[in-house]
Write a protein that holds these residues in place. Structure first.
Motif, PDB file in Angstrom:
ATOM      1  N   ILE A   1       0.846  -1.204   0.000  1.00  0.00           N
ATOM      2  CA  ILE A   1       0.000   0.000   0.000  1.00  0.00           C
ATOM      3  C   ILE A   1       0.883   1.257   0.000  1.00  0.00           C
ATOM      4  N   ASN A   2       1.917   1.230   0.817  1.00  0.00           N
ATOM      5  CA  ASN A   2       2.802   2.398   0.892  1.00  0.00           C
ATOM      6  C   ASN A   2       3.408   2.746  -0.464  1.00  0.00           C
ATOM      7  N   ARG A   3       3.972   1.744  -1.135  1.00  0.00           N
ATOM      8  CA  ARG A   3       4.694   2.080  -2.374  1.00  0.00           C
ATOM      9  C   ARG A   3       3.735   2.390  -3.524  1.00  0.00           C
ATOM     10  N   THR A   4       2.553   1.758  -3.504  1.00  0.00           N
ATOM     11  CA  THR A   4       1.576   2.083  -4.552  1.00  0.00           C
ATOM     12  C   THR A   4       1.110   3.529  -4.386  1.00  0.00           C
ATOM     13  N   TYR A   5       0.806   3.893  -3.157  1.00  0.00           N
ATOM     14  CA  TYR A   5       0.340   5.260  -2.924  1.00  0.00           C
ATOM     15  C   TYR A   5       1.463   6.263  -3.197  1.00  0.00           C
ATOM     16  N   LEU A   6       2.689   5.880  -2.882  1.00  0.00           N
ATOM     17  CA  LEU A   6       3.816   6.779  -3.163  1.00  0.00           C
ATOM     18  C   LEU A   6       3.876   7.117  -4.656  1.00  0.00           C
ATOM     19  N   ALA A   7       3.758   6.085  -5.503  1.00  0.00           N
ATOM     20  CA  ALA A   7       3.814   6.340  -6.948  1.00  0.00           C
ATOM     21  C   ALA A   7       2.692   7.282  -7.363  1.00  0.00           C
ATOM     22  N   MET A   8       1.510   7.099  -6.753  1.00  0.00           N
ATOM     23  CA  MET A   8       0.358   7.934  -7.119  1.00  0.00           C
ATOM     24  C   MET A   8       0.557   9.382  -6.673  1.00  0.00           C
ATOM     25  N   VAL A   9       1.019   9.580  -5.455  1.00  0.00           N
ATOM     26  CA  VAL A   9       1.173  10.964  -4.977  1.00  0.00           C
ATOM     27  C   VAL A   9       2.376  11.654  -5.629  1.00  0.00           C
ATOM     28  N   MET A  10       3.365  10.875  -6.019  1.00  0.00           N
ATOM     29  CA  MET A  10       4.482  11.485  -6.752  1.00  0.00           C
ATOM     30  C   MET A  10       3.977  12.078  -8.062  1.00  0.00           C
ATOM     31  N   ALA A  11       3.049  11.368  -8.697  1.00  0.00           N
ATOM     32  CA  ALA A  11       2.497  11.871  -9.962  1.00  0.00           C
ATOM     33  C   ALA A  11       1.723  13.173  -9.746  1.00  0.00           C
ATOM     34  N   CYS A  12       1.260  13.391  -8.514  1.00  0.00           N
ATOM     35  CA  CYS A  12       0.534  14.637  -8.197  1.00  0.00           C
ATOM     36  C   CYS A  12       1.504  15.764  -7.837  1.00  0.00           C
ATOM     37  N   GLY A  13       2.773  15.439  -7.710  1.00  0.00           N
ATOM     38  CA  GLY A  13       3.764  16.486  -7.432  1.00  0.00           C
ATOM     39  C   GLY A  13       4.303  16.496  -6.013  1.00  0.00           C
TER      40      GLY A  13
ATOM     41  N   ASP B   1       6.639  16.319  -2.886  1.00  0.00           N
ATOM     42  CA  ASP B   1       8.081  16.593  -2.810  1.00  0.00           C
ATOM     43  C   ASP B   1       8.815  15.713  -1.817  1.00  0.00           C
ATOM     44  N   SER B   2       8.128  15.259  -0.753  1.00  0.00           N
ATOM     45  CA  SER B   2       8.864  14.508   0.267  1.00  0.00           C
ATOM     46  C   SER B   2       7.937  13.596   1.065  1.00  0.00           C
ATOM     47  N   ILE B   3       8.530  12.602   1.684  1.00  0.00           N
ATOM     48  CA  ILE B   3       7.756  11.675   2.519  1.00  0.00           C
ATOM     49  C   ILE B   3       8.482  11.421   3.831  1.00  0.00           C
TER      50      ILE B   3
END
Lengths: 262, 323
Positions: free
Chosen positions: A210-222, A224-226
C-alpha cells in the motif's frame, strides 16, 4: 523526493526503551542504517512516555548527530522541546509540525525563521482533519499566509495534507492527491508538500504494498517529500523510479543504486 | 516600485577539479589549474559563484598531423617537434594547458611503443610548466598499454588522461587511481551513458572530483545543438544535486570544428565563403563560444587566432554582472 526517515521515534519499542534508559546505541544504529538506505533527513521523536520532553529531545539530537551528518526533523507537539533541539542542530532542521491554528503558528513560525528551519504545516485545525481537498486547501492557505507574514521562505514550508489509514478512511486518499496538486497553485514560488506515508497503511496486512503504490500515485501529483521507512528497499526503488518517470532525474542503468547514495 | 532580481537557489554545485600537481603534491608543474565549482548556470554571477574561468588547452600531436592549411601555416616551424610546439603554444599563445594527442601510437600508423610515447610526454613536461592533458590514439588495446605506462611513469603529475569509455574504462580508471591522475569519461552524445559511466568509474574507487565529462560534441553546423542541450542538462543535473553529473565538462572544439568543410575547404568551390585563413579559425572560435555558453570548462583547441578570440570572450564573460 526528499526522504525523511521515520524510525527514530519513541513509538517504536526499541527507541522508546532507549530514550528511557538514555542508551544511545539503538538511536545511533538506526541513524546509520537509515542514512545508508538513502534517507535525506532523520525524524526525531521522543515518544509519548517521556516525562521530560525537553531533556529527551536534546539528548536524542546530540547522540544522533554524533554518528550522522544528516539534517534532522524534530517531531514533537511540545514546542519547548523542539526549540531546545533546534539550538543544538548543526544543520538547518525541519520542525514537525505546526497545524493551521493561530496560537501555534505564532509560536512555531518565528522560531523557524530564527533558526533557519523548515516547517511541516498540517492542514488541520482545532476541528480536526478536513474530509475533502477544498477544506485542506483552505487550511494550507492559512499556513502559506503565515509564511509570508513571518518571513519564512515559501520553499521552506512543507504542507502535509494528512493521509488517513485506507482501511478506515478510504475516501481520503483521492482527496489528499487533489490537495497535493492544488497546494502548488497557492503561491509562486509554491510551498513544498510532504506526507507521513506509512499512515496510509496502518493496520492493513500488506503495508509495504500500500505504501509504495500510494507513493507512486502521490508522486504523480507532485509530492516533494515523505516521512517513511527508508529501509523498505522496494519503497525506495519506487521513489527512484518515480523520479525517473517524472523526468526529475536523469536515467542511467544504475539509477536505483545512486538514488540511495544521493 | 523597486526592481527585484529573480534568483534561482540551487541545492548543489559543480565539482572543482584540479589539473596538474606542483612539487608539494608529487608533481613538477609550476602551478595547478582549477576548473568547475560553479553554483549557478554559466556566468550568472549575480545569482551564484563562478569561481574558475573556462580554460583553453591547445592541441599538440606527437607525429606530424594532416591538418588543413591555416593550421599548418601557424605551426610549420614546430610541426615535427611536439616539445617545441607545446612551448610555442604556452609562450606565444598563452595556452592554459597542453593537450597532447598521441596519434603516433596507432598500430596502423607510426605504431610507437608505450616507452616512446612516455618519452614524448616527459619531454613536454620538462619543456613547459603548465598541466597536461594526454590522449591516446583511439585504438583501445594500444591506448590501455600506452596510457597506463604513461600514468605509471608520470605518477603524481595529476595528468588528465583521455578517454575512458563505457566499454573500456577499467584499466584507465585503475591507473588514474593508483598513480594519482584525473580521467576524462567520454560518452557518445548520450546523457544516460554519461551518467552510467561516471557511476562505473566511481565504483572502481576513483573519486568524483578526479573525473571530467567529455559529452562528445558536434562542431558548428554539425549537430552542435545536440551537444548544447546535453551539456545544459548535465549542468542542471549538477546544480540540482545529481552527484553523478556534477563533473566539469571538456570539449574537443578544434577537432570537431576543423572537420567541417566550412573550415577545411580551401575555397575553390565555395568562393563566396571567403578566405580560409579567416573562415577556418572563425569556425573554431564560434564553436568554442557556443559551448562556453552552455558550460564547457575545458576547451581543446587548435588555431591561435581562434584561441585568442575565445580568450577574449572568456575574459568578458568572467566580468562580474552582480547587481
Amino acid at each position: 523526493m526528499i526522504i525523511i526517515g521515520e524510525r527514530i521515534n519513541g513509538m517504536f519499542k526499541d527507541i522508546g526503551q532507549a530514550v528511557r534508559d538514555m542508551d544511545p546505541k539503538p538511536l545511533q544504529e538506526w541513524a546509520i542504517k537509515q542514512q545508508e538506505a538513502g534517507a535525506n533527513y532523520l525524524d526525531i521523536n521522543t515518544g509519548p512516555n517521556t516525562d521530560d520532553q525537553v531533556t529527551a529531545m536534546k539528548w536524542m539530537v546530540q547522540v544522533v548527530q554524533e554518528v550522522s551528518d544528516l539534517p534532522l526533523c524534530l517531531d514533537s507537539t511540545n514546542y519547548d522541546a523542539i526549540e531546545a533541539g533546534l539550538e543544538l542542530c548543526k544543520k538547518p532542521a525541519m520542525i514537525n509540525s505546526c497545524p493551521a491554528e493561530r496560537p501555534k503558528i505564532e509560536r512555531v513560525f518565528p522560531m523557524a525563521v530564527k533558526h533557519n528551519a523548515k516547517i511541516i504545516g498540517l492542514t488541520m485545525d482545532a476541528k480536526g482533519i478536513p474530509k475533502n481537498a477544498d477544506n485542506r486547501i483552505a487550511l494550507a492557505m492559512e499556513l502559506v499566509a503565515a509564511a509570508d507574514e513571518f518571513g519564512l521562505p515559501m520553499e521552506d514550508l512543507f504542507i502535509d495534507p494528512l493521509i488517513l489509514p485506507v482501511n478506515v478512511a478510504q475516501d481520503h486518499a483521492p482527496e489528499v492527491m487533489e490537495a497535493i496538486r492544488q497546494v502548488k497553485l497557492l503561491s509562486n514560488p509554491a510551498p513544498k508538500t510532504v506526507l507521513g506515508l506509512s499512515n496510509v497503511s496502518q493496520k492493513s496486512p500488506d503495508r509495504p504494498l500500500i505504501n509504495r503504490t500510494y507513493l507512486a500515485m502521490v508522486m504523480a501529483c507532485g509530492l516533494d517529500s515523505i516521512i517513511a521507512d527508508a529501509n523498505d528497499d522496494d519503497l525506495m526503488a519506487t521513489a527512484a523510479t518515480g523520479e525517473i518517470l517524472l523526468n526529475q532525474s536523469v536515467y542511467c542503468d544504475s539509477y536505483v543504486k545512486v538514488f540511495k547514495s544521493r | 516600485m523597486a526592481f527585484a532580481v529573480v534568483k534561482e537557489r540551487y541545492s548543489s554545485k559543480v565539482n572543482e577539479v584540479v589539473l596538474g600537481a606542483t612539487s608539494e603534491k608529487g608533481g613538477t608543474r609550476s602551478h595547478v589549474i582549477k576548473v568547475g565549482g560553479q553554483t549557478t548556470l554559466p556566468y550568472l554571477h549575480f545569482e551564484g559563484e563562478v569561481p574558475n574561468k573556462p580554460i583553453i588547452a591547445m592541441e599538440v600531436t606527437d607525429v606530424e598531423p594532416n591538418w588543413p592549411a591555416p593550421l599548418k601555416e601557424m605551426f610549420k616551424d614546430v610541426y615535427n617537434d611536439p616539445t617545441a610546439w607545446a612551448k610555442k603554444c604556452v609562450e606565444e599563445y598563452k595556452a592554459d594547458v597542453i593537450y597532447i594527442v598521441l596519434n603516433g601510437a596507432d598500430p596502423d600508423g607510426a605504431n610507437k611503443t608505450p616507452e616512446e610515447c612516455t618519452e614524448t610526454v616527459k619531454a613536454i613536461l620538462k619543456a613547459v610548466g603548465v598541466p597536461l592533458i594526454v590522449k591516446g590514439c583511439g585504438e583501445e588495446e594500444k591506448d590501455n598499454e600506452v596510457l597506463t605506462k604513461i600514468a605509471e611513469e608520470c605518477a603524481g603529475e595529476n595528468l588528465m588522461i583521455a578517454n575512458a569509455e563505457q566499454e573500456n574504462y577499467k584499466s584507465l580508471a585503475a591507473a588514474c587511481m593508483v598513480h594519482k591522475h584525473t580521467l576524462i569519461a567520454l560518452s557518445p552524445l548520450d546523457i544516460n551513458i554519461c551518467k552510467q559511466l561516471n557511476i562505473l568509474i566511481n565504483e572502481m574507487g576513483l573519486p568524483l572530483d578526479k573525473i571530467v565529462i567529455d559529452p562528445m560534441i558536434g562542431g558548428l553546423g554539425y549537430g552542435i545543438e545536440y551537444a548544447y542541450s546535453i551539456m545544459e542538462r548535465v549542468r542542471m543535473g549538477a546544480l540540482q544535486g545529481d552527484k553523478m553529473l556534477s563533473m566539469p565538462m571538456v570539449c574537443t572544439v578544434g577537432y570537431e570544428a576543423w572537420r567541417a568543410k566550412e573550415a577545411y575547404s580551401e575555397g575553390e568551390e565555395f568562393q563566396s565563403w571567403g578566405e580560409q585563413s579567416f573562415r577556418g579559425p572563425l569556425w573554431e572560435a564560434m564553436t568554442a563560444a557556443t559551448l562556453i555558453q552552455t558550460g564547457a570548462d575545458i576547451l581543446l583547441m587548435r588555431h591561435p587566432q581562434a584561441v585568442k578570440l575565445a580568450q577574449k570572450n572568456i575574459a568578458e564573460l568572467m566580468e562580474s554582472n552582480k547587481y
